[in-house]
Design a protein around this motif. Sequence first.
Motif, PDB file in Angstrom:
ATOM      1  N   CYS A 119      29.959 -39.339  -1.673  1.00 21.80           N
ATOM      2  CA  CYS A 119      28.547 -38.854  -1.084  1.00 21.80           C
ATOM      3  C   CYS A 119      27.949 -39.943  -0.844  1.00 21.80           C
ATOM      4  CB  CYS A 119      27.897 -37.819  -1.869  1.00 21.80           C
ATOM      5  SG  CYS A 119      28.538 -36.332  -1.948  1.00 21.80           S
ATOM      6  N   LEU A 120      27.522 -41.021  -1.881  1.00 24.24           N
ATOM      7  CA  LEU A 120      26.800 -42.100  -2.023  1.00 24.24           C
ATOM      8  C   LEU A 120      27.274 -43.155  -0.990  1.00 24.24           C
ATOM      9  CD1 LEU A 120      25.606 -42.890  -5.353  1.00 24.24           C
ATOM     10  CD2 LEU A 120      24.125 -41.881  -3.630  1.00 24.24           C
ATOM     11  N   SER A 121      28.638 -43.245  -0.872  1.00 25.43           N
ATOM     12  CA  SER A 121      29.017 -44.185  -0.032  1.00 25.43           C
ATOM     13  C   SER A 121      28.808 -43.708   1.628  1.00 25.43           C
ATOM     14  CB  SER A 121      30.628 -44.236  -0.074  1.00 25.43           C
ATOM     15  OG  SER A 121      31.372 -44.996   0.791  1.00 25.43           O
ATOM     16  N   MET A 606       5.709 -35.944  -0.369  1.00 26.49           N
ATOM     17  CA  MET A 606       6.071 -36.982   0.324  1.00 26.49           C
ATOM     18  C   MET A 606       7.702 -36.947   0.309  1.00 26.49           C
ATOM     19  SD  MET A 606       5.721 -41.142   0.377  1.00 26.49           S
ATOM     20  CE  MET A 606       6.341 -41.371  -1.150  1.00 26.49           C
ATOM     21  N   LEU A 607       8.543 -36.836   1.468  1.00 27.17           N
ATOM     22  CA  LEU A 607       9.902 -36.829   1.262  1.00 27.17           C
ATOM     23  C   LEU A 607      10.558 -38.206   1.512  1.00 27.17           C
ATOM     24  CD1 LEU A 607      10.491 -33.146   3.144  1.00 27.17           C
ATOM     25  CD2 LEU A 607      10.364 -33.915   0.744  1.00 27.17           C
ATOM     26  N   PRO A 608      11.566 -38.475   0.962  1.00 26.96           N
ATOM     27  CA  PRO A 608      12.460 -39.884   1.167  1.00 26.96           C
ATOM     28  C   PRO A 608      13.259 -39.732   2.489  1.00 26.96           C
ATOM     29  CG  PRO A 608      13.725 -38.410  -0.419  1.00 26.96           C
ATOM     30  CD  PRO A 608      12.287 -37.701   0.024  1.00 26.96           C
ATOM     31  N   GLU A 609      13.516 -40.867   2.760  1.00 22.48           N
ATOM     32  CA  GLU A 609      14.668 -41.003   3.745  1.00 22.48           C
ATOM     33  C   GLU A 609      15.874 -40.263   3.775  1.00 22.48           C
ATOM     34  OE1 GLU A 609      15.667 -45.290   4.216  1.00 22.48           O
ATOM     35  OE2 GLU A 609      13.634 -45.610   5.019  1.00 22.48           O
ATOM     36  N   THR A 610      16.556 -40.438   2.599  1.00 23.27           N
ATOM     37  CA  THR A 610      17.833 -39.416   2.366  1.00 23.27           C
ATOM     38  C   THR A 610      17.275 -38.448   1.216  1.00 23.27           C
ATOM     39  OG1 THR A 610      19.353 -41.069   2.970  1.00 23.27           O
ATOM     40  CG2 THR A 610      20.094 -39.468   1.481  1.00 23.27           C
ATOM     41  N   LEU A 611      17.265 -37.311   1.443  1.00 24.85           N
ATOM     42  CA  LEU A 611      17.004 -36.288   0.585  1.00 24.85           C
ATOM     43  C   LEU A 611      18.036 -35.611  -0.206  1.00 24.85           C
ATOM     44  CD1 LEU A 611      14.786 -34.289  -0.732  1.00 24.85           C
ATOM     45  CD2 LEU A 611      14.827 -32.870   1.192  1.00 24.85           C
ATOM     46  N   ILE A 612      18.298 -35.777  -1.759  1.00 22.84           N
ATOM     47  CA  ILE A 612      19.534 -34.932  -2.099  1.00 22.84           C
ATOM     48  C   ILE A 612      18.902 -33.572  -2.901  1.00 22.84           C
ATOM     49  CG2 ILE A 612      20.992 -35.286  -4.170  1.00 22.84           C
ATOM     50  CD1 ILE A 612      20.435 -38.357  -4.180  1.00 22.84           C
ATOM     51  N   ILE A 613      19.676 -32.685  -2.087  1.00 25.05           N
ATOM     52  CA  ILE A 613      19.042 -31.359  -2.900  1.00 25.05           C
ATOM     53  C   ILE A 613      20.322 -30.659  -3.529  1.00 25.05           C
ATOM     54  CG2 ILE A 613      18.749 -28.738  -2.310  1.00 25.05           C
ATOM     55  CD1 ILE A 613      17.760 -29.896   0.656  1.00 25.05           C
ATOM     56  N   TYR A 659      15.634 -33.000   9.162  1.00 23.06           N
ATOM     57  CA  TYR A 659      16.744 -33.763   8.432  1.00 23.06           C
ATOM     58  C   TYR A 659      18.101 -33.259   9.048  1.00 23.06           C
ATOM     59  CZ  TYR A 659      13.782 -35.746   4.832  1.00 23.06           C
ATOM     60  OH  TYR A 659      12.762 -36.441   4.336  1.00 23.06           O
ATOM     61  N   ASP A 660      19.239 -34.139   8.932  1.00 23.99           N
ATOM     62  CA  ASP A 660      20.708 -33.698   9.307  1.00 23.99           C
ATOM     63  C   ASP A 660      21.600 -33.971   8.196  1.00 23.99           C
ATOM     64  OD1 ASP A 660      19.661 -33.273  11.856  1.00 23.99           O
ATOM     65  OD2 ASP A 660      20.212 -35.295  12.602  1.00 23.99           O
ATOM     66  N   LEU A 661      22.422 -33.107   7.945  1.00 25.96           N
ATOM     67  CA  LEU A 661      23.422 -33.285   6.869  1.00 25.96           C
ATOM     68  C   LEU A 661      24.344 -34.379   7.087  1.00 25.96           C
ATOM     69  CD1 LEU A 661      24.029 -31.263   4.184  1.00 25.96           C
ATOM     70  CD2 LEU A 661      25.900 -30.564   5.779  1.00 25.96           C
ATOM     71  N   ILE A 662      24.443 -35.043   6.020  1.00 22.24           N
ATOM     72  CA  ILE A 662      25.497 -36.202   6.046  1.00 22.24           C
ATOM     73  C   ILE A 662      26.421 -36.045   4.891  1.00 22.24           C
ATOM     74  CG2 ILE A 662      24.028 -37.762   7.354  1.00 22.24           C
ATOM     75  CD1 ILE A 662      23.504 -39.218   4.223  1.00 22.24           C
ATOM     76  N   ALA A 663      26.463 -35.080   3.775  1.00 21.78           N
ATOM     77  CA  ALA A 663      27.535 -35.103   2.881  1.00 21.78           C
ATOM     78  C   ALA A 663      27.213 -33.767   2.103  1.00 21.78           C
ATOM     79  CB  ALA A 663      27.385 -36.400   1.906  1.00 21.78           C
ATOM     80  N   VAL A 664      28.191 -33.407   1.780  1.00 16.49           N
ATOM     81  CA  VAL A 664      28.259 -31.818   0.551  1.00 16.49           C
ATOM     82  C   VAL A 664      29.264 -32.124  -0.530  1.00 16.49           C
ATOM     83  CG1 VAL A 664      28.687 -29.656   0.384  1.00 16.49           C
ATOM     84  CG2 VAL A 664      27.620 -30.581   2.473  1.00 16.49           C
ATOM     85  N   SER A 665      28.732 -32.290  -1.667  1.00 15.78           N
ATOM     86  CA  SER A 665      29.634 -32.121  -2.882  1.00 15.78           C
ATOM     87  C   SER A 665      29.919 -30.507  -3.173  1.00 15.78           C
ATOM     88  CB  SER A 665      29.180 -32.812  -4.133  1.00 15.78           C
ATOM     89  OG  SER A 665      30.101 -32.796  -5.054  1.00 15.78           O
ATOM     90  N   ASN A 666      31.257 -30.322  -3.171  1.00 16.39           N
ATOM     91  CA  ASN A 666      31.632 -29.058  -3.555  1.00 16.39           C
ATOM     92  C   ASN A 666      32.210 -28.771  -5.112  1.00 16.39           C
ATOM     93  OD1 ASN A 666      31.466 -28.107  -0.490  1.00 16.39           O
ATOM     94  ND2 ASN A 666      33.043 -29.805  -0.511  1.00 16.39           N
ATOM     95  N   HIS A 667      32.095 -27.648  -5.731  1.00 12.06           N
ATOM     96  CA  HIS A 667      32.438 -27.370  -7.120  1.00 12.06           C
ATOM     97  C   HIS A 667      33.065 -26.132  -6.969  1.00 12.06           C
ATOM     98  CE1 HIS A 667      32.587 -25.790 -11.086  1.00 12.06           C
ATOM     99  NE2 HIS A 667      32.778 -27.179 -11.391  1.00 12.06           N
ATOM    100  N   TYR A 668      34.501 -26.103  -7.124  1.00  9.50           N
ATOM    101  CA  TYR A 668      35.430 -25.055  -7.282  1.00  9.50           C
ATOM    102  C   TYR A 668      35.757 -24.858  -8.846  1.00  9.50           C
ATOM    103  CZ  TYR A 668      35.904 -26.077  -2.401  1.00  9.50           C
ATOM    104  OH  TYR A 668      35.734 -26.615  -0.974  1.00  9.50           O
ATOM    105  N   GLY A 669      35.691 -23.491  -8.921  1.00  4.65           N
ATOM    106  CA  GLY A 669      36.040 -23.294 -10.744  1.00  4.65           C
ATOM    107  C   GLY A 669      34.928 -22.479 -11.355  1.00  4.65           C
ATOM    108  N   GLY A 670      35.000 -22.641 -12.696  1.00  8.08           N
ATOM    109  CA  GLY A 670      33.982 -21.858 -13.532  1.00  8.08           C
ATOM    110  C   GLY A 670      33.199 -22.960 -14.215  1.00  8.08           C
ATOM    111  N   VAL A 711      25.934 -29.870  -3.977  1.00  8.11           N
ATOM    112  CA  VAL A 711      24.920 -31.172  -3.908  1.00  8.11           C
ATOM    113  C   VAL A 711      24.791 -31.301  -2.415  1.00  8.11           C
ATOM    114  CG1 VAL A 711      23.966 -33.156  -4.584  1.00  8.11           C
ATOM    115  CG2 VAL A 711      25.094 -31.815  -6.321  1.00  8.11           C
ATOM    116  N   LEU A 712      23.658 -31.345  -1.684  1.00  9.80           N
ATOM    117  CA  LEU A 712      23.620 -31.628  -0.253  1.00  9.80           C
ATOM    118  C   LEU A 712      22.839 -32.773  -0.194  1.00  9.80           C
ATOM    119  CD1 LEU A 712      22.354 -28.025   0.727  1.00  9.80           C
ATOM    120  CD2 LEU A 712      24.754 -28.773   0.517  1.00  9.80           C
ATOM    121  N   PHE A 713      23.350 -33.774   0.799  1.00  8.96           N
ATOM    122  CA  PHE A 713      22.636 -34.759   1.199  1.00  8.96           C
ATOM    123  C   PHE A 713      22.284 -34.890   2.751  1.00  8.96           C
ATOM    124  CE2 PHE A 713      24.967 -36.115  -2.391  1.00  8.96           C
ATOM    125  CZ  PHE A 713      24.600 -37.363  -2.942  1.00  8.96           C
TER     126      PHE A 713
END
Length: 750
Positions: A119-121, A606-613, A659-670, A711-713
Amino acid sequence: MNTLHEAQFSHTDTVDLVLRTAREQFLVDPQEETRLWIKNSDGSFEHLHNTHDTVLDICLRPRQVVIMETRDKDGTWPSEKLHCMRSILEDDEDFEGQPGVCGLTNLGNTCFMNSALQCLSNVPQLTEYFLNNHYLEELNFCNPLGMKGEIAQAYADLVKQAWSGHHRSIVPRIFKSKVGHFASQFLGYQQHDLQEFLSFLLDGLHEDLNRVKKKEYVELCDASGRSDQEVAQEAWQNHKRWNDSVIVDTFHGLFKSTLVCPDCGNVSVTFDPFCYLSVPLPVSHDRILEVFFVSMDPKLRPEQHQLAVPKKGKIFDLCVALSEHIGVSPGRMMVANVFRHRFYKIYQVDESLSGILDRDDIFIYEVSDRPGKSEGTEEDIVLPVYLRERTPAQDYDDSYHGLMLFGHPLLVSVPRDQLTWDSLYHILLHRLSRYVTRPNSDDEDSGDEKDTEEKDNIYKAGKTAGDSPQDPDLEHTRARSRVWGGSQAPSGSSLGPSRPPRKLLFTLQTVNSNGTSDCSAISEDAPPYIAIDWEPEMKKRYYDEVEAEDFVKHDCIGYVLKKSPVRLQECIELFTTVETLEEENLWYCPTCKQHQLATKKLDLWMLPETLIIHLKRFSYTMFSCEKLETLVEFPIRDLDFSEFVIKPQSESDPVLYKYDLIAVSNHYGGLRDGHYTTFARNKDSGQWHYFDDSSVSPAAESQMKSKAAYVLFYQRQDTAQCFLSPPGSPGPKASPPQGFLSCSESVDVD
């Protein structure tokens, strides 16, 4: 290593001067990246991280050898290849691919780290910052809150390798060891939460790259009636006096926090920086519980139900929900948790439902509607009843041993005026009649001796240790008085038993709640537990196990609370909703001079250039924890925050909030296990890719939205335009280091 150059330096000269001198001596191209090592007398090497140190600081001796190393075109250092898996690196020597489309090997439960790194890369301005070596000028080696620049350098090495275009995948072993060195919680190979790791990494990079070398004292001032703009500007300036880095430039925004005292009405307004938004998901106030209803009608099989009940409800709420399905009054129900053929717990109606886990086997029994005395009627007593089978081929001295529980226990209502052992026998035989066959006339015994023997068996529970043989009626009287806590028989009732049937299918025994025959644990104020004891031959002949275990499913089975998708904007609205602080997090009101349950409201200033949600999918309470599988619908592009940002904007100074989406971290499982993957958009090609550890594949935008999104970037559009291009069109590309030396060189320092 065969070419040596000598140079002279003063003790006050810096390592940077030594490096520049070496680059001049070996005619190194300006675009090539280099670093220095000291060769010690014992043959070991020491990396010179801080180029601001002096020759005296690093204790260089006359004639000591200093080695200059140049980074290879694939982003690696030659010295690293000596310690890494050379076969993997050699396989990629001739590979040429899209920069940034590079997997990360899973070192053992490190998918959380790999996902965060991917995501960061793919945050364009952060990656450009490292690819263009701007970090070298800003490494902070003296920050006590930092990690001596080592985390930033290790991350830079990863970025340069991933974006060299010469690797299908890389092994982040050195980076992992650096993280574990500075954060012991990430030592080893246990599973961790991605958000926790991401928070550590962003903070570590920030402190390693903090441009503030000497932090001045900052006095925090109260709003004191000043305008929000003035207070917010002051708060941001104070934040920048202590924190100024590429991480702050890229990811930091500003909250407005408003606290209101419920007693005096005092309002406290502060502005606080943030690095990411942790937004709650709309949580259903109901939960689904699966239960089995056992009717008093012995002809009816147990019935399985799925009930929607309040998460913070009581046992009575569970009975009410079942009552709506079957029409039986909640007052005629008792709820029990059954575990291994015994009652693990029998609940009171005012107990909390939070004590029931989803995996528990919950049985709800219909009981008599005569809980208390009425005119001319004694109250009914509810008896817990267990089923036991005597284990065969055993010669036990103690008759309490050699018995094994089986089947489902029962809660049986018995009128107090029928509390004789022979009456109880007939009541239980009636309750078991669906799966217990009565003996026919051919099975009945004809001898008086046999009849007497079996009659004695049914009264076995009434005998006390050391008693001499007594008349059965007298024995029964003693037993009844002891078993029922000394209660006396109602007037007009017969203490003596009716004559039992000639063929007794089972015997009865008072037991404790565990189903053993240790009656010493029974309270004198509560009815005892009763065990129905079967001989193996009798059970095999008259007890139908298949029918006993059979049940029917109510029409509600398969019903699940409909969890309709929620919009990301709804989650942000919840984040900005007024809430009351919890008891363990009280606010000290300076006016009241005491801690208060104040109301708190967060607003975006105030919002940043890259917003992590960060979507808060993991919900924890005092009694339970769960992962929320809610589908969150988030826009791929044009996420508009203008309705959430409360900072006033003048027409002459417009600020974009799209904003436009550039990355998504997914979690599968419990909760206890799972797997992390990443969707990310390449800054050069604009194409989406799916990163699953070392595996990378093309992805479509339609794949982004799922219940696994964690987690959304998002990239602000005015910033993204500098990096992202429409799919299929050439985009701006970072210039990787050009040229390299085939071997390391050395400088002999005089």
